[in-house]
Design a protein around this motif. Sequence first.
Motif, mmCIF file in Angstrom:
data_model
loop_
_atom_site.group_PDB
_atom_site.id
_atom_site.type_symbol
_atom_site.label_atom_id
_atom_site.label_comp_id
_atom_site.label_asym_id
_atom_site.label_seq_id
_atom_site.Cartn_x
_atom_site.Cartn_y
_atom_site.Cartn_z
ATOM 1 N N UNK A 54 0.837 -1.198 0.000
ATOM 2 C CA UNK A 54 0.000 0.000 0.000
ATOM 3 C C UNK A 54 0.866 1.239 0.000
ATOM 4 N N UNK A 55 0.548 2.168 -0.888
ATOM 5 C CA UNK A 55 1.323 3.401 -0.887
ATOM 6 C C UNK A 55 0.934 4.236 0.331
ATOM 7 N N UNK A 56 1.868 5.032 0.811
ATOM 8 C CA UNK A 56 1.590 5.828 2.010
ATOM 9 C C UNK A 56 1.565 7.319 1.719
ATOM 10 N N UNK A 57 1.928 7.701 0.479
ATOM 11 C CA UNK A 57 1.870 9.118 0.143
ATOM 12 C C UNK A 57 1.699 9.317 -1.349
ATOM 13 N N UNK A 58 1.117 10.433 -1.760
ATOM 14 C CA UNK A 58 0.898 10.701 -3.175
ATOM 15 C C UNK A 58 -0.198 9.817 -3.729
#
Lengths: 241, 218
Positions: A54-58
Amino acid sequence: MSIIEFRKTSKHFGDLKVLDEVDLSIETGEVVVLIGPSGSGKSTLLRCINGLEQITGGDLLVDGVSVRAGAKQLRRIRQEAGMVFQQFNLFPQMTALQNVAFGPRKVRGLPRAEAEAQAMQLLEKVGLAARAHHPPSALSGGQQQRVAIARALAIRPKVMLFDEPTSALDPELKQEVLNVMRELAQEGMTMVVVTHEMTFARQVGTRLIFMEHGKISVDGDPVQTIASPPNDRLKDFLQHV
Amino acid sequence: MEVDWSVVPGFLPQLLAGARVTILIALAGLVGGTVLGLIAGLMRAYGGVILNAIAFAYIEVIRGTPIVVQVMFLYFALPVLAGVRIDPMTAAILAIVVNAGAYIAEIVRGAFLSIPRGLTEAGLAMGLPQWKVLTYIVGPLAFRRLIPPLGNQFIVSLKDTSLFIVIGVGELTRTGQEIMASNFRAVEIWTAVAVLYLVMTGVLTFVLRLIEKRMRIL
């Protein structure tokens, strides 16, 4: 519209920043080869595309859909992006044919006969029709990886993601897998490949990306970039692969 | 008093009746315990914080207390606390369900978590929802690893039914005790009781072997 679009994408594992505001657009038909030292974030970059990380930013869009748009949309993205793993990850309780037919049956709800007929065609494509009824344990590493490619193709993805597909293979087995990937590229499949195979990068890749410390440090034409590396870090790296 | 094996056949019908009660408790208890254990084990392995905490508390309480205390609680304390009266047989079955369920939950959790993460990822990467990955990929593999420790637990639970002598359920051990009280034939009767337990656990082992062979442990 780009098929894959990273927008200032970041990924943290706790305090560790693995991807640092990456911007990257990948167009349909490109064969992008990702290289870099271990821990540079290349595998993570790949695994963010189909939401295994899971991405955490953008933000990160695949075929116009954000990986953050919820579970249902994420499943849609995953059906558009087939993945091939370093360790093959074939289902050991199923034959090669059942492995390939599994996705169409359980994801797309195809009847068994139809799914298996289609699976047989894909196995023929990767040169393994004769091994269709063998379990993965009876196949060589190279054969297992070719089945894994067929399995990923079976859900009819628009993009194929390869996470070090030949790293677990003996040298003579690598070639059969790389050949299948080469054919796939020639058919126009959009591919993102994490690999150390520089010959493949040069001959098949349309774009080479060198990652360092969670950032893209070099992004260019494979042949040119490998012939004359634009920075010393890449030059140094290329000498060691 | 001399050992005289000829007294055993006379008591056999009574002992077999006791064994039948034992089998009944064990069977009902283990079916229920397996279902409960499956649910609690999956809650532990895949549930969120809350589901995980509930399952964890249940497992800790049950594993941390003796089964004799548990069945006494169900039979004697529950009527006081909740005003529900249950008969000894129900209390016995319930005790096995709750007790075996806690141990089976840990077996289930271990089996599911022992399946390589990469297989789950391969399933998810196709666009399958988590429950389908568990049902079609991880579950069938975990089931094979479940059988040996599950068999162990089945045997333990079957023998644990002998503890229900404390609430007066007429199972095999209790039956043996009653016969003993009337004729003091300790050697003959307890030997017969032990042999009957051995036959029951033996059959159980045999059935599990059969399943194991058919499933071909991967």
